[in-house]
Design an enzyme around this catalytic site. Structure first.
Site, mmCIF file in Angstrom:
data_model
loop_
_atom_site.group_PDB
_atom_site.id
_atom_site.type_symbol
_atom_site.label_atom_id
_atom_site.label_comp_id
_atom_site.label_asym_id
_atom_site.label_seq_id
_atom_site.Cartn_x
_atom_site.Cartn_y
_atom_site.Cartn_z
ATOM 1 N N ARG A 238 85.905 92.369 47.008
ATOM 2 C CA ARG A 238 87.153 92.103 47.249
ATOM 3 C C ARG A 238 87.844 92.824 46.488
ATOM 4 N NH1 ARG A 238 85.327 89.260 50.715
ATOM 5 N NH2 ARG A 238 85.481 86.810 51.469
ATOM 6 N N GLU A 267 93.745 94.552 53.769
ATOM 7 C CA GLU A 267 92.950 95.356 55.084
ATOM 8 C C GLU A 267 93.413 94.958 55.967
ATOM 9 O OE1 GLU A 267 88.949 93.496 54.433
ATOM 10 O OE2 GLU A 267 88.647 94.351 52.154
ATOM 11 N N HIS A 286 85.339 96.535 55.558
ATOM 12 C CA HIS A 286 84.637 95.766 54.510
ATOM 13 C C HIS A 286 83.849 94.622 56.521
ATOM 14 C CE1 HIS A 286 86.008 91.472 53.114
ATOM 15 N NE2 HIS A 286 84.858 91.516 53.008
HETATM 16 C C1 DGY Z 1 81.788 87.472 52.974
HETATM 17 O O1 DGY Z 1 81.262 86.562 53.487
HETATM 18 O O2 DGY Z 1 83.066 86.761 51.882
HETATM 19 C C2 DGY Z 1 82.449 88.935 52.918
HETATM 20 O O3 DGY Z 1 83.519 89.472 52.229
HETATM 21 C C3 DGY Z 1 82.123 89.290 54.595
HETATM 22 O O4 DGY Z 1 81.383 90.524 54.374
#
Ligand code: DGY
Length: 324
Positions: A238, A267, A286
């Site tokens: 993240r 984002e 992402h």
């Molecule tokens: C999640 O599932 O948390 C991931 O970030 C998806 O890419």
């Protein structure tokens, strides 16, 4: 009476059927764009909610007095206000396991792309800047094979990255985790290090730790300053784990060589964000789990967990902090 479920995304027929067998299903398209009033009207009598990345906090829970289960179509659950959910006895589920290999593949792709400068040199070829006369300019990258990889957060995805790195690229693996993972040490020859040691010794630093109060802004100036000037920083967890201004400074000052980013503090990341100016920063939007197959599997997993937690039929992947 069947429990009522609201899905804030359009679902496939297969996912729809899993939910509809035991629940009454209402689907809305573009649910993440609803106004508060629209959301309030939809949430007032639902027992289950399926969504991705919607902040589940007191403000939302006040709109949903009957809510019992929130199902995330993601493995990360930093959108859950765990205290608010615990206080009201709301169960939260997520989608572990099904995306581990897909996210690990992207991690390796970012390592290779940043190390071998793939996007930068792809542009050079397409823009007609590849010239045989350029004898003094060589497009050197750095090797991934036999380099030292530091994995920050040795969960299932960390182990999937370690497996690829150890057996595919003969990398030397270091890791930092809340607790030691003896299994990973035995399987992949991974060696436990403090975060400081890992940053000082690694050629690649890969961030896979989840976003929590402890990991928020884990990477600041001090951390980047500990890294090798030749090192490459990869974040697929993240964006909020990283002080992005410090990362910009690290690239400007040459504290690190390059970066590969799947995630950002905000984002979508703004096109004017200073991080996007650097040719040596490889960016993707992402997409860690974004293959058609894996996204399909995540939706199936999220639907099954939602139904199981609401009706007791099947097994729910309840997030650890909300298990009773
Ligand atoms: C999640 O599932 O948390 C991931 O970030 C998806 O890419």
């Amino acid at each position: 009476m069947k429990p009522k479920v609201l899905a804030l995304q359009k679902l496939s027929q297969e996912v729809r059927e899993i939910i509809s067998q035991r629940c009454e299903l209402l689907e809305v398209e573009d649910g993440n764009r609803l106004s508060k009033d629209q959301l309030a009207a939809l949430l007032k009598d639902v027992h289950g909610l399926m969504q991705s990345g919607v902040k589940i906090d007191d403000e939302l829970l006040d709109l949903a007095p009957m809510l019992k289960v929130v199902s995330n179509v993601s493995v990360g659950y930093n959108n859950f206000d765990l205290a608010a959910m615990r206080k009201r006895g709301i169960i939260g589920t997520h989608t572990p396991y099904v995306l581990d290999d897909t996210v690990a593949d992207l991690t390796i792709a970012l390592m290779l792309s940043a190390a071998r400068r793939i996007p930068e040199l792809d542009r050079k070829v397409k823009e007609g800047r590849w010239s045989k006369d350029e004898e003094t300019v060589v497009d050197f990258g750095v090797d991934v094979h036999h380099a030292t990889l530091g994995i920050v957060g040795m969960g299932r995805i960390g182990e999937a990255v370690a497996k690829r790195a150890a057996f595919g690229f003969d990398m030397n693996i270091l890791y930092y985790n809340r607790r030691r993972k003896v299994e990973a040490e035995e399987r992949y020859g991974a060696k436990y290090r403090t975060l400081e040691e890992l940053l000082q010794e690694s050629d690649f630093v890969v961030v896979l730790a989840p976003l929590t109060d402890e990991t928020r802004l884990m990477f600041r100036r001090e951390q980047f300053q500990l890294m090798k000037p030749s090192s490459i920083f990869i974040n697929v967890s993240r964006g909020q784990l990283v002080d992005e201004e410090a990362l910009v400074e690290a690239l400007e000052q040459g504290w690190i060589r390059a970066a590969g980013l799947d995630v950002y503090a905000e984002e979508p990341v703004s096109p004017s964000h200073p991080l996007l100016r650097f040719p040596q920063v490889v960016t993707v939007p992402h997409i860690g789990s974004a293959t058609a197959r894996t996204r399909h599997d995540m939706y199936i997993s999220a639907a099954r967990s939602l139904v199981a937690a609401l009706t007791g039929h099947g097994e729910a992947h309840i997030v650890p902090e909300l298990r009773s």
